[in-house]
Design a protein around this motif. Structure first.
Motif, PDB file in Angstrom:
ATOM      1  N   VAL A   1      -3.742  11.740  -5.577  1.00 43.54           N
ATOM      2  CA  VAL A   1      -2.494  11.795  -4.817  1.00 43.54           C
ATOM      3  C   VAL A   1      -2.612  10.921  -3.570  1.00 43.54           C
ATOM      4  O   VAL A   1      -3.549  11.074  -2.790  1.00 43.54           O
ATOM      5  CB  VAL A   1      -2.152  13.241  -4.401  1.00 43.54           C
ATOM      6  N   THR A   2      -1.660  10.025  -3.390  1.00 44.44           N
ATOM      7  CA  THR A   2      -1.638   9.167  -2.205  1.00 44.44           C
ATOM      8  C   THR A   2      -1.052   9.920  -1.016  1.00 44.44           C
ATOM      9  O   THR A   2      -0.026  10.593  -1.132  1.00 44.44           O
ATOM     10  CB  THR A   2      -0.793   7.905  -2.468  1.00 44.44           C
ATOM     11  N   ASP A   3      -1.700   9.784   0.121  1.00 42.23           N
ATOM     12  CA  ASP A   3      -1.216  10.363   1.382  1.00 42.23           C
ATOM     13  C   ASP A   3      -0.018   9.551   1.876  1.00 42.23           C
ATOM     14  O   ASP A   3      -0.148   8.354   2.143  1.00 42.23           O
ATOM     15  CB  ASP A   3      -2.364  10.320   2.408  1.00 42.23           C
TER      16      ASP A   3
ATOM     17  N   GLY B   1      -0.292   8.221   6.852  1.00 40.84           N
ATOM     18  CA  GLY B   1      -0.011   7.926   5.448  1.00 40.84           C
ATOM     19  C   GLY B   1       0.963   6.770   5.316  1.00 40.84           C
ATOM     20  O   GLY B   1       1.426   6.225   6.324  1.00 40.84           O
ATOM     21  N   LEU B   2       1.245   6.411   4.079  1.00 44.05           N
ATOM     22  CA  LEU B   2       2.214   5.347   3.879  1.00 44.05           C
ATOM     23  C   LEU B   2       3.524   5.734   4.545  1.00 44.05           C
ATOM     24  O   LEU B   2       4.000   6.869   4.397  1.00 44.05           O
ATOM     25  CB  LEU B   2       2.430   5.122   2.381  1.00 44.05           C
TER      26      LEU B   2
ATOM     27  N   LEU C   1       7.451   6.214   5.867  1.00 41.48           N
ATOM     28  CA  LEU C   1       8.644   6.691   5.176  1.00 41.48           C
ATOM     29  C   LEU C   1       9.394   5.566   4.500  1.00 41.48           C
ATOM     30  O   LEU C   1       9.977   5.730   3.422  1.00 41.48           O
ATOM     31  CB  LEU C   1       9.563   7.432   6.139  1.00 41.48           C
ATOM     32  N   THR C   2       9.398   4.391   5.092  1.00 46.22           N
ATOM     33  CA  THR C   2      10.128   3.271   4.534  1.00 46.22           C
ATOM     34  C   THR C   2       9.523   2.796   3.213  1.00 46.22           C
ATOM     35  O   THR C   2      10.183   2.126   2.428  1.00 46.22           O
ATOM     36  CB  THR C   2      10.141   2.074   5.518  1.00 46.22           C
ATOM     37  N   ASP C   3       8.230   3.115   2.966  1.00 41.78           N
ATOM     38  CA  ASP C   3       7.550   2.681   1.760  1.00 41.78           C
ATOM     39  C   ASP C   3       7.327   3.807   0.768  1.00 41.78           C
ATOM     40  O   ASP C   3       6.871   3.568  -0.337  1.00 41.78           O
ATOM     41  CB  ASP C   3       6.177   2.086   2.100  1.00 41.78           C
ATOM     42  N   SER C   4       7.584   5.047   1.137  1.00 45.56           N
ATOM     43  CA  SER C   4       7.187   6.160   0.283  1.00 45.56           C
ATOM     44  C   SER C   4       8.335   6.807  -0.457  1.00 45.56           C
ATOM     45  O   SER C   4       8.136   7.577  -1.339  1.00 45.56           O
ATOM     46  CB  SER C   4       6.464   7.219   1.124  1.00 45.56           C
TER      47      SER C   4
ATOM     48  N   SER D   1      -1.595  -4.055   6.329  1.00 43.32           N
ATOM     49  CA  SER D   1      -1.501  -3.379   7.625  1.00 43.32           C
ATOM     50  C   SER D   1      -2.026  -1.951   7.629  1.00 43.32           C
ATOM     51  O   SER D   1      -2.186  -1.353   8.694  1.00 43.32           O
ATOM     52  CB  SER D   1      -0.044  -3.370   8.105  1.00 43.32           C
ATOM     53  N   LEU D   2      -2.297  -1.372   6.455  1.00 45.01           N
ATOM     54  CA  LEU D   2      -2.726   0.031   6.389  1.00 45.01           C
ATOM     55  C   LEU D   2      -3.618   0.255   5.186  1.00 45.01           C
ATOM     56  O   LEU D   2      -3.305  -0.211   4.088  1.00 45.01           O
ATOM     57  CB  LEU D   2      -1.500   0.960   6.299  1.00 45.01           C
ATOM     58  N   GLN D   3      -4.730   0.952   5.394  1.00 45.54           N
ATOM     59  CA  GLN D   3      -5.573   1.339   4.272  1.00 45.54           C
ATOM     60  C   GLN D   3      -4.992   2.593   3.638  1.00 45.54           C
ATOM     61  O   GLN D   3      -4.937   3.652   4.252  1.00 45.54           O
ATOM     62  CB  GLN D   3      -7.003   1.613   4.714  1.00 45.54           C
ATOM     63  N   GLY D   4      -4.514   2.471   2.412  1.00 47.89           N
ATOM     64  CA  GLY D   4      -4.017   3.638   1.711  1.00 47.89           C
ATOM     65  C   GLY D   4      -5.145   4.619   1.447  1.00 47.89           C
ATOM     66  O   GLY D   4      -6.300   4.234   1.297  1.00 47.89           O
ATOM     67  N   LEU D   5      -4.810   5.917   1.392  1.00 46.81           N
ATOM     68  CA  LEU D   5      -5.821   6.951   1.188  1.00 46.81           C
ATOM     69  C   LEU D   5      -5.398   7.923   0.092  1.00 46.81           C
ATOM     70  O   LEU D   5      -4.222   8.286  -0.018  1.00 46.81           O
ATOM     71  CB  LEU D   5      -6.058   7.730   2.484  1.00 46.81           C
ATOM     72  N   ILE D   6      -6.368   8.336  -0.688  1.00 46.06           N
ATOM     73  CA  ILE D   6      -6.189   9.399  -1.675  1.00 46.06           C
ATOM     74  C   ILE D   6      -6.687  10.690  -1.037  1.00 46.06           C
ATOM     75  O   ILE D   6      -7.706  10.694  -0.344  1.00 46.06           O
ATOM     76  CB  ILE D   6      -6.984   9.099  -2.955  1.00 46.06           C
ATOM     77  N   ALA D   7      -5.978  11.799  -1.259  1.00 46.89           N
ATOM     78  CA  ALA D   7      -6.316  13.025  -0.540  1.00 46.89           C
ATOM     79  C   ALA D   7      -6.134  14.269  -1.392  1.00 46.89           C
ATOM     80  O   ALA D   7      -5.256  14.333  -2.264  1.00 46.89           O
ATOM     81  CB  ALA D   7      -5.447  13.132   0.717  1.00 46.89           C
ATOM     82  N   ALA D   8      -6.981  15.264  -1.121  1.00 46.64           N
ATOM     83  CA  ALA D   8      -6.752  16.601  -1.652  1.00 46.64           C
ATOM     84  C   ALA D   8      -5.460  17.105  -1.037  1.00 46.64           C
ATOM     85  O   ALA D   8      -5.229  16.944   0.161  1.00 46.64           O
ATOM     86  CB  ALA D   8      -7.914  17.515  -1.283  1.00 46.64           C
TER      87      ALA D   8
END
Length: 340
Positions: free
Chosen positions: A153-155, A334-335, A337-340, A279-286
């Motif tokens: 799941v992407t944060d 997290g990513l 709002l404009t991208d999520s 511009s941002l390192q995406g993260l996977i999260a519990a």
């Protein structure tokens, strides 16, 4: 489990990867959720990573004991239940190396359920995994059927409206190339000048690649993008030298590299790029329901695994060391709002 078709659908969660296991008939027919056997290891206080992985991982047995100071942080109801109910959005087909039914045709294996089992061990809980379709996974969390999702799941800031996060892996895209070519992607789009790269149509990585193509064209340089109907056709083009690289989700690359290692055309991961862009390192999260009180003990358990070396061994077993994080964070940026 969705194949990502747009930036928005990508962020729904699990990135597209190659399914490698044929599900047992009962699991394949189930459209909502299903229990899956979950082995926590060969003996008390151990977790076997890569068990039944069918060669996708190096089977590694790790010693993991409960850390009382961390398990004390758990919500009372979960601590008293003695179990952590883990959601996996991998029905119907599974996705290697993230989560799929193992070679014994019953046990859910993969990088994500393995980390969940390690975390549960630190928390002194029995790991109980339930498999869902992607959409029903979030319904399961909302309804209380699931305590936490470990399923790529992407944060995102949008998801924070309903869920809380404990990060554990970078969300990266990867370039797969022939080992014999010796080419490496160094993170700069200029590195792609003169190359022919395949990408899935309608994906996040296509969006990024097209943007790079336009930049190169403005500089009088060429990047050729090729499309194929399926992964088999793409991999055939790569092995025959018709394309220089395939740009796809990093876990997919990590898995396929293991499958080509003993062939006449072995491939390598030639470099990664954040799924969130430059511009941002995406993260996977519990992922747990907001205000559940789980994010902090989950992050503390992951950090215990990082500090004691089990985390690095888990990543290495699944060929995902290039997605390591230095620290698990509670609700990191997290990513947007404009991208999520």
């Amino acid at each position: 489990m969705p194949t990502h078709l747009t930036r928005r659908s990508l962020l729904r969660g699990i990135t597209a990867a190659t399914a490698v296991a044929t599900l047992a008939t009962g699991l394949a027919a189930c459209g909502g959720d299903s229990d899956a056997a979950t082995s926590t290891g060969s003996a008390s206080g151990t977790v076997t990573v890569g068990q039944f992985s069918n060669g996708a991982a190096k089977e590694t047995t790790l010693k993991v004991s409960e850390v009382k100071s961390i398990s004390a942080e758990l919500p009372d109801a979960i601590r008293k239940s003695g179990k952590l109910v883990i959601g996996s959005g991998t029905l119907p087909s599974g996705s290697a190396p993230l989560g799929y039914v193992g070679s014994d045709q019953k046990t859910l294996t993969g990088s994500e359920p393995d980390l969940a089992r390690l975390v549960a061990a630190v928390l002194g809980l029995k790991a109980e995994t339930k498999r869902f379709t992607w959409e029903n996974l979030f319904v399961g969390m909302d309804s209380g059927k699931v305590d936490v999702a470990f399923t790529n799941v992407t944060d995102t800031e949008e998801r924070k409206k309903k869920y809380e996060f404990a990060s554990y892996r970078q969300d990266n895209l990867g370039f797969e190339a022939l080992k014999s070519a010796g080419w490496k992607f160094d993170g700069d789009y200029e590195n792609l000048a003169g190359k022919t790269v395949s990408v899935g149509a309608g994906t996040n990585q296509e969006r990024i690649l097209i943007a790079w193509k336009k930049k190169l064209e403005s500089e009088g340089k060429k990047l050729t993008i090729k499309y194929f109907q399926d992964n088999n056709s793409t991999y055939l083009a790569l092995s025959s030298g018709k394309i220089d690289a395939y740009f796809s989700p990093n876990p997919s690359v990590a898995y396929h590299v293991t499958q080509t290692a003993r062939t006449n055309a072995p491939t390598v991961n030639a470099g990664t790029y954040s799924g969130a862009g430059a511009s941002l390192q995406g993260l996977i999260a519990a992922t747990a329901k907001k205000d559940s009180g789980l994010a902090k003990p989950l992050a503390d358990a992951i950090n215990h695994l990082i500090d004691n070396g089990q985390y690095a061994k888990w990543l290495a077993a699944w060929n995902l060391s290039n997605e390591a994080v230095a620290k698990s964070e509670v609700n990191p940026p997290g990513l947007p709002l404009t991208d999520s």
